[in-house]
Design an enzyme around this catalytic site. Structure first.
Site, PDB file in Angstrom:
ATOM      1  NE  ARG A  22      51.502  -6.723  52.390  1.00 33.01           N
ATOM      2  CZ  ARG A  22      52.691  -7.031  52.889  1.00 33.01           C
ATOM      3  NH1 ARG A  22      53.035  -8.646  53.032  1.00 33.01           N
ATOM      4  NH2 ARG A  22      53.739  -6.348  52.879  1.00 33.01           N
TER       5      ARG A  22
ATOM      6  CD  GLU B 174      48.378  -8.297  58.946  1.00 28.82           C
ATOM      7  OE1 GLU B 174      49.533  -7.737  58.995  1.00 28.82           O
ATOM      8  OE2 GLU B 174      48.177  -9.140  57.921  1.00 28.82           O
TER       9      GLU B 174
ATOM     10  CG  HIS C 253      52.181  -9.870  58.803  1.00 27.04           C
ATOM     11  ND1 HIS C 253      51.649  -8.918  58.329  1.00 27.04           N
ATOM     12  CD2 HIS C 253      53.330 -10.301  58.016  1.00 27.04           C
ATOM     13  CE1 HIS C 253      52.080  -8.684  57.091  1.00 27.04           C
ATOM     14  NE2 HIS C 253      53.078  -9.432  56.952  1.00 27.04           N
TER      15      HIS C 253
END
Length: 218
Positions: free
Chosen positions: A129, A158, A177
């Site tokens: 993360r 993000e 991602h």
């Protein structure tokens, strides 16, 4: 466990390329337009790879790396289970791959001092993360040390702001991602769920239960 497979595969490929110095050598060739082995890494034989976290992704990755002649050191997220410190791993390993679980106690775990202590040419991979890393500090160090490489698949926030140095620093490779299940890989997750549902309906034990103890000990 189903989603752990593509993440482990993604990290595995980056680890091997990182050990070879692929990313740094590619940058140098593009910048100098001179064909050479400058920036090549130590290679996989006997080199140390650090895995942060001991959950499903890390476990799968350990199995994959067992086929290679590398030394794999795992640091569980729970301090009481550790036999090595985060400080030691950043100083020692040539590739550090983050797989810490998304828990509040892991926020900003990886600091400026960790990046500053990395070996010449070393590689940091983050598929955990973004919030587990002091991102601005990491970018400061990457700007000051072009020998290092950061392979970043997760960020905080993000997506990153359009002005973020994640997009512009040559030694930071940013992906959106994508390490987890996408496209064809999503079918695996569905297949596993359906298979466990069929076992449940047949009165058989399910193979992929997620328990609280698993989340607490990884």
């Amino acid at each position: 466990r189903a989603n752990a497979i593509p993440v482990a595969e993604f990290a595995f490929s980056q680890i091997l390329l990182g050990l070879k110095g692929f990313f740094r050598n590619n940058r140098i060739l593009r910048e100098t337009r001179r064909f050479s082995a400058e920036g090549a890494g130590p290679g996989a034989y006997g080199e140390e790879v650090a895995l942060l976290g001991a959950g499903a992704i890390s476990t799968r990755l350990q199995e994959m790396l067992a086929r290679c002649d590398v030394k794999v050191t795992v640091m569980p997220s729970r301090p009481e289970r550790r036999t090595v410190t985060l400080d030691e791993l950043f100083r020692r390993a040539f590739v550090i791959s983050n797989h810490l679980p998304d828990r509040a106690d892991n926020k900003r775990t990886i600091t400026r001092a960790h990046f500053e202590s990395m070996r010449p040419g070393a590689v940091f991979i983050n598929t955990g993360r973004g919030g587990q890393v002091d991102e601005e500090a990491m970018l400061d160090v990457m700007a000051a040390r072009p020998d290092l490489t950061a392979l970043i698949d997760v960020t905080e926030p993000e997506p990153p702001a359009s002005s973020s140095r994640l997009y512009t620093l040559p030694n930071v490779c940013l992906t959106g991602h994508i390490a987890g299940s996408w496209n064809d890989e999503v079918h695996r997750m569905a297949d596993w769920v359906i298979a466990d549902l069929e076992r449940c309906l047949a009165g058989e034990p399910m193979r992929n239960l997620v328990t609280e103890s698993m989340l607490l000990t990884s």
